[in-house]
Scaffold this active site. Structure first.
Site, short mmCIF file in Angstrom:
data_model
loop_
_atom_site.label_atom_id
_atom_site.label_comp_id
_atom_site.label_asym_id
_atom_site.label_seq_id
_atom_site.Cartn_x
_atom_site.Cartn_y
_atom_site.Cartn_z
N GLY A 32 8.55 -7.70 -16.11
CA GLY A 32 9.73 -8.08 -16.54
C GLY A 32 10.80 -8.74 -15.84
N GLY A 33 12.16 -8.84 -16.18
CA GLY A 33 12.96 -9.42 -15.25
C GLY A 33 13.27 -8.96 -13.92
N LYS A 88 4.11 -0.85 -10.02
CA LYS A 88 5.25 -1.60 -10.22
C LYS A 88 6.19 -2.05 -9.11
CE LYS A 88 9.39 -1.37 -13.77
NZ LYS A 88 9.80 -0.68 -14.75
N VAL A 144 4.41 -5.96 -12.62
CA VAL A 144 3.00 -4.88 -12.36
C VAL A 144 1.91 -5.37 -12.30
CG1 VAL A 144 2.38 -3.04 -13.66
CG2 VAL A 144 4.59 -3.44 -14.09
N ILE A 160 -0.40 -7.65 -13.93
CA ILE A 160 -0.74 -7.53 -15.35
C ILE A 160 0.43 -7.33 -16.35
CG2 ILE A 160 -2.97 -6.35 -14.82
CD1 ILE A 160 -1.94 -3.69 -14.71
N ASP A 215 14.10 2.56 -25.46
CA ASP A 215 13.41 1.23 -25.55
C ASP A 215 12.14 1.54 -26.00
OD1 ASP A 215 13.19 -1.43 -25.66
OD2 ASP A 215 12.92 -1.71 -23.55
#
Length: 284
Positions: A16-17, A36, A21, A13, A127
């Site tokens: 990232g790099g 995760k 997840v 769902i 972030d």
């Protein structure tokens, strides 16, 4: 795919790099969760960052933050188990168009309150952006502390590295200067302005949008309640020391607009004559 005997992984769902997840089922707790799962073959620096994220999440408990339920390592891959938030991201919501002012203020006060909790714990998120805000049925929640740092300056990058997302970086992040809670406040200002306008405040290439904030401060739209326009302007100040703390932002955004007292009408000569005549009549 299973993680041990407890978690049954489902669809991917997000991610990232460095991690994916997944939606998952917790057989012990009998509930859906988000897992995760970090990729195998992580470098030493990546492993330290994973450990930092785990320590940060383990310290934070707030309704506006995604809680950590469990963690571990399976087949050489570290994983974190967190609350599964069924709602879309704020980025998805903005893609459908600007948010009303009252909805933006409610969302902003919740995020500012969560950031105030993070900052009191000695942590800077670094972030804050719409993609990292999930819209749960009970309010917005802030996630992804993968590049967060403690106020002691601990970070997992070289001193010259710029960490964060260019479109939401504070000027001090762009310059590679020390970063603290004011950077999160600046990023929150950009997020809220994007909610109101439906587009990013700083656009263009990576370099263009990063450098633009060194040349000008964010533009606060006309028509906002004065106390809201004031706090957004201060949040977007290029000087970190001039920005309000997150707790002040939360208080301002959740407060009703200050009442405007109507000036008392000055009594002219005609009013005085009329009043005097009324008194004379009543005494006659």
């Amino acid at each position: 795919m299973d993680i041990g005997e407890r978690y049954r992984l489902g669809e991917r769902i997000g991610g990232g790099g460095s991690a994916d997840v997944h939606r998952a089922w917790d057989r012990v707790a009998g509930r859906e969760v988000a897992v995760k799962l970090f990729r195998a073959g992580a470098s030493a620096a990546q492993k330290r960052r994973q450990e930092q994220e785990l320590r940060i999440l383990d310290r934070l408990r707030h309704p506006g933050l995604i809680p950590l339920y469990d963690s571990g390592v399976r087949d050489g891959r570290a994983y974190l188990v967190m609350r599964l938030v069924p709602g879309p991201s704020l980025a998805d919501r903005i893609a459908d168009g600007p948010l009303p002012v009252d909805e933006t203020l409610e969302l902003g006060s919740g995020l500012a309150d969560a950031l105030a909790h993070v900052h009191r714990a000695g942590i800077t998120h670094r972030d804050v952006k719409p993609a990292n805000v999930l819209l749960a049925p009970d309010g917005p929640v802030l996630g992804d502390f993968g590049v967060a740092q403690g106020l002691d300056g601990a970070r997992f990058a070289t001193s010259s590295a710029v960490v964060g997302t260019a479109a939401y970086m504070a000027p001090e992040q762009v310059r590679g200067a020390p970063v603290g809670p004011p950077a999160d406040v600046f990023a929150l200002a950009l997020v809220l302005l994007e909610c109101l306008s439906g587009h990013r405040e700083y656009r263009g290439s990576l370099t263009e949008c990063a450098v633009a904030r060194l040349l000008r401060e964010p533009k606060v739209p006309d028509g906002l309640p004065p106390h809201v326009a004031d706090v957004l302007t201060r949040m977007g100040n290029r000087d970190p020391s001039a920005r309000p703390e997150a707790r002040e932002v939360a208080g301002v955004l959740r407060a009703p607009a200050p009442a405007v007292l109507r000036p008392r009408r000055r009594r002219g000569l005609a009013d005085v004559v009329k009043a005097a005549a009324s008194v004379a009549f009543s005494l006659g």
